[in-house]
Design an enzyme around this catalytic site. Structure first.
Site, short mmCIF file in Angstrom:
data_model
loop_
_atom_site.label_atom_id
_atom_site.label_comp_id
_atom_site.label_asym_id
_atom_site.label_seq_id
_atom_site.Cartn_x
_atom_site.Cartn_y
_atom_site.Cartn_z
N ARG A 62 0.84 -1.21 0.00
CA ARG A 62 0.00 0.00 0.00
C ARG A 62 0.87 1.26 0.00
NH1 ARG A 62 -1.93 1.99 4.47
NH2 ARG A 62 -2.39 -0.01 5.45
N TYR A 115 -12.52 18.48 -15.72
CA TYR A 115 -13.06 17.14 -15.89
C TYR A 115 -14.26 16.94 -14.95
CZ TYR A 115 -13.25 12.05 -15.72
OH TYR A 115 -13.66 10.75 -15.75
N ASP A 187 -3.97 19.86 -14.42
CA ASP A 187 -4.29 18.55 -15.02
C ASP A 187 -3.76 18.57 -16.45
OD1 ASP A 187 -5.49 16.37 -16.32
OD2 ASP A 187 -7.29 16.45 -15.06
N LYS A 212 -5.31 7.41 -19.64
CA LYS A 212 -5.57 7.94 -20.98
C LYS A 212 -4.31 7.84 -21.85
CE LYS A 212 -9.54 8.92 -19.09
NZ LYS A 212 -9.80 10.25 -18.53
C1 PLP Z 1 -10.26 10.72 -17.33
C2 PLP Z 1 -9.79 11.99 -16.77
C3 PLP Z 1 -9.61 12.15 -15.39
C4 PLP Z 1 -9.94 11.04 -14.41
O1 PLP Z 1 -9.08 9.95 -14.56
P1 PLP Z 1 -9.52 8.44 -14.17
O2 PLP Z 1 -8.26 7.68 -14.46
O3 PLP Z 1 -10.66 8.07 -15.04
O4 PLP Z 1 -9.88 8.46 -12.73
C5 PLP Z 1 -9.13 13.35 -14.93
N1 PLP Z 1 -8.85 14.37 -15.77
C6 PLP Z 1 -9.03 14.27 -17.10
C7 PLP Z 1 -8.73 15.43 -17.97
C8 PLP Z 1 -9.51 13.08 -17.65
O5 PLP Z 1 -9.70 12.98 -18.97
#
Ligand code: PLP
Length: 396
Positions: A62, A115, A187, A212
């Site tokens: 963890r 997001y 982000d 992603k």
């Molecule tokens: C998908 C996404 C997230 C969240 O990520 P997860 O891996 O699905 O929890 C956050 N920010 C952006 C811009 C995203 O496209």
């Protein structure tokens, strides 16, 4: 090739070699997936040294794991930050960062186009803990600066935004945040470190949904945060205690995916540019959002802070949601699915993907049009993708 000494390699080289431990057990050339939950020691002194962080090593899965370490280090090198930590998903990385750094009475300034999940934390969860959140019009830098000037502990930005592809001026707003003593978080999921490095533009922390583009194959969830050592330490501590740890198997898949990050992004954005230009010419298309188009309202800001415009675009169709709902099932070469940034082309309306967590009213309040289709360009032959779009447009 020796790859353990510090040097300034190009991102392509870092994507391949960065973070790979050397030498690896049994002279393996690929990072092993270490499934072991715990790490055993023969004597008290060594164990204690590792436990209190005086010696390198691992105690319990963890907290840390060698496969996860290699993944983290590759992202850290690509983003050019002091320190890094990871989490089970992008949202776990984002929520761990926010909950680790905020407390009752603190104030967050952000934008309306974050997001959907992030936006939910701002509108639903943080206010429960008496954290004041002000969400500003994403493209109104003056309004963001004014909100920051009223006091700001944490400035949270995202650019390009999901799914509207708006661009936020990172250098300008980071300076505004720092003038108020705020921690600035960005982000960088859509841009990837290949196209944009927010830490170099002044940000304190950069977060990713590694699910992603970093992973790039839609087969592993993960999140990562890179930046200032003192902040990462607090986020790591929050995450190790609250428990949203990245799984070693996922870390391995993300690590392997990242070796081709630069190649994928290059092709995805070449495809996205051609597709955006094509869509802009189509009579059925009402709007095309792509920062690489000269018609994009923040094209100049994008040119200033991005090395490429990325593989994401969105577009509107005459007739709104009804037309979109009829159009996307006609596409043969794309998944209709909630993720993005994979090698395959993926389409999704915001109501079922980025903003599925929001009600139609909330989406309207956030300025997210229902009749939009998000398009994540894959690495296919662009002529095939264009032909597919042409045949689908002909049916509406
Ligand atoms: C998908 C996404 C997230 C969240 O990520 P997860 O891996 O699905 O929890 C956050 N920010 C952006 C811009 C995203 O496209």
């Amino acid at each position: 090739m020796s790859h353990d000494e510090p040097r300034q390699d190009a991102p392509d080289t870092v994507a391949v070699w960065g973070g790979e431990p050397h030498p690896m057990a049994d002279r393996a050339t690929q990072v092993p997936v270490v499934h072991s939950v715990s790490f055993g020691y023969d004597d008290f002194d060594e164990w204690y040294g590792v436990a209190v962080g005086e010696r390198p090593g691992h105690i319990y899965g963890r907290n840390s794991n060698p496969t996860v370490d290699a993944f983290e280090e590759k992202v850290r090198l690509l983003e050019g930050g002091e320190a890094v930590t990871s989490a089970a998903t992008g949202m776990a990385a984002i929520s761990s960062s926010l909950y680790a750094l905020l407390a009752p009475g603190k104030r967050v300034v952000s934008i309306t186009d974050t997001y959907g999940g992030t936006s939910k934390i701002f509108t639903e969860f943080l206010p429960r803990y008496d954290v004041d959140v002000e969400l500003c019009d994403t493209t109104d830098a003056d309004a963001i600066e004014a909100a920051v000037a009223e006091g700001c502990d944490l400035l949270y930005l995202e650019t390009p935004t999901n799914p509207t592809l708006k661009i936020v001026d990172l250098e300008r707003l980071t300076a505004a945040g720092h003038a108020q003593g705020a921690v600035v978080v960005v982000d960088n999921t859509f841009a990837t470190p290949i196209n944009q490095t927010p830490l170099a533009l002044g940000a304190d922390l950069v977060v990713h949904s590694a699910t992603k583009f970093l992973g790039g194959h839609a087969d592993a969830l993960g999140g990562v945060v890179v930046g200032r050592d003192d902040l990462i330490e607090r986020i790591y501590h929050y995450r190790e205690i609250n428990g949203a740890t990245l799984h070693p198997e996922a870390a391995y898949l993300l690590l392997r995916g990242m070796k081709t990050l630069h190649l994928r992004v290059e092709r995805q954005q070449a495809n996205a540019q051609r597709i955006a230009e094509f869509l802009e010419e189509q009579p059925q298309v009402t709007v095309v959002n792509y920062p690489g188009l000269p018609s994009h309202p923040q094209h100049e800001v994008a040119r200033k802070q991005m090395r490429g415009f990325g593989g994401m675009l969105s577009f509107g169709l005459e007739g709104g949601l009804d037309t979109v709902a009829r159009f996307f099932p006609q596409l043969r070469l794309s998944h209709a699915a909630a993720n993005l940034g994979s090698v395959e082309t993926i389409v999704a309306p915001p109501a079922t993907a980025s903003h599925v967590e929001c009600t139609p009213e909330e989406r309207a309040a956030l300025g997210i049009p229902e009749g939009l289709l998000r398009y994540s360009a894959g690495i296919e032959d662009v002529e095939d993708l264009l032909a597919d779009l042409r045949q689908a447009l002909a049916t509406i």
